[in-house]
Write an enzyme that holds these catalytic residues in place. Structure first.
Site, PDB file in Angstrom:
ATOM      1  N   CYS A 154     -23.281  -9.339 -33.683  1.00 30.78           N
ATOM      2  CA  CYS A 154     -23.423 -10.580 -32.920  1.00 30.78           C
ATOM      3  C   CYS A 154     -23.553 -11.778 -33.859  1.00 30.78           C
ATOM      4  CB  CYS A 154     -24.683 -10.547 -32.043  1.00 30.78           C
ATOM      5  SG  CYS A 154     -24.829  -9.119 -30.970  1.00 30.78           S
ATOM      6  N   ASP A 155     -23.118 -12.913 -33.374  1.00 31.42           N
ATOM      7  CA  ASP A 155     -23.376 -14.156 -34.078  1.00 31.42           C
ATOM      8  C   ASP A 155     -23.249 -15.306 -33.100  1.00 31.42           C
ATOM      9  OD1 ASP A 155     -23.827 -14.929 -37.083  1.00 31.42           O
ATOM     10  OD2 ASP A 155     -22.667 -16.548 -36.190  1.00 31.42           O
TER      11      ASP A 155
END
Length: 199
Positions: free
Chosen positions: A75-76
């Site tokens: 995730c980012d």
């Protein structure tokens, strides 16, 4: 659940969101040079949405190489004000500058999630939220940071919508989970459709 799931992120919020949704996950933060990767992509003119996706993929790919049998979620989240990407503030002064620039403006949060297994990408999604910040007075900005710096120092944009940061906004268009850094509904839908989660 029928498969091992690993979250390749050290984010407590993402971990808690997934666990509260009933997922039995392991947490293995991916150690990548985010600043160098982000800087390289930005210098090449890559769009913020694709920067978020590339960073999420790099994390998932790294952990998938160590745990090939697991479903690995990378995730980012990227905050962009027009074409400019803002990073997590390192000092209260930087946070103050960022909030002054966001004051009265509309910015975007791009929250990417990528799932890898066996070193290969299986699924990806980038959720997008548009946020309109109200005009913030100098006095309130000083008080806000004095009260909240320890909490918001690890948050892009120097605010947390789930805390006092919600008072900074007049309009939010998009999904709440995406604001928190995870396109949760799309992720859960994929895992359910795949059969990893019961339907």
């Amino acid at each position: 659940m029928t498969e091992q799931i690993i979250l390749a992120s050290g984010s407590e919020i993402r971990r808690d969101l997934l666990r509260r949704a009933g997922l039995d996950i392991q947490v293995m933060p991916a150690r990548i040079d985010e600043d160098a990767l982000r800087g390289g992509l930005v210098s090449e003119g890559v769009q913020p949405r694709d920067v978020a996706d590339a960073l999420a993929e790099a994390k998932a790919r790294k952990i998938s190489g160590k745990e090939p049998g697991a479903l690995v979620i990378g995730c980012d989240q990227i905050l962009n004000l027009g074409p400019e990407i803002l990073s997590k503030p390192e000092t209260p002064e930087i946070a103050r500058d960022q909030l002054q620039r966001l004051s009265g403006q509309t910015h975007m949060l791009q929250s990417a999630a990528v799932i890898y297994q066996g070193g290969e990408p299986l699924w990806r999604h980038v959720g997008v939220v548009r946020l309109r910040m109200r005009e913030i007075s100098e006095a309130y900005l000083d008080d806000y940071l004095a009260r909240n710096w320890e909490s918001v120092r690890h948050s892009v944009g120097a605010y947390k919508l789930e805390e006092e940061g919600v008072r900074l906004f007049t309009r939010i268009d998009g999904d709440y989970f995406t604001v928190l850094g995870l396109p949760m509904l799309e992720l859960l839908s994929y895992l359910t459709m795949r059969g990893t989660l019961p339907s």
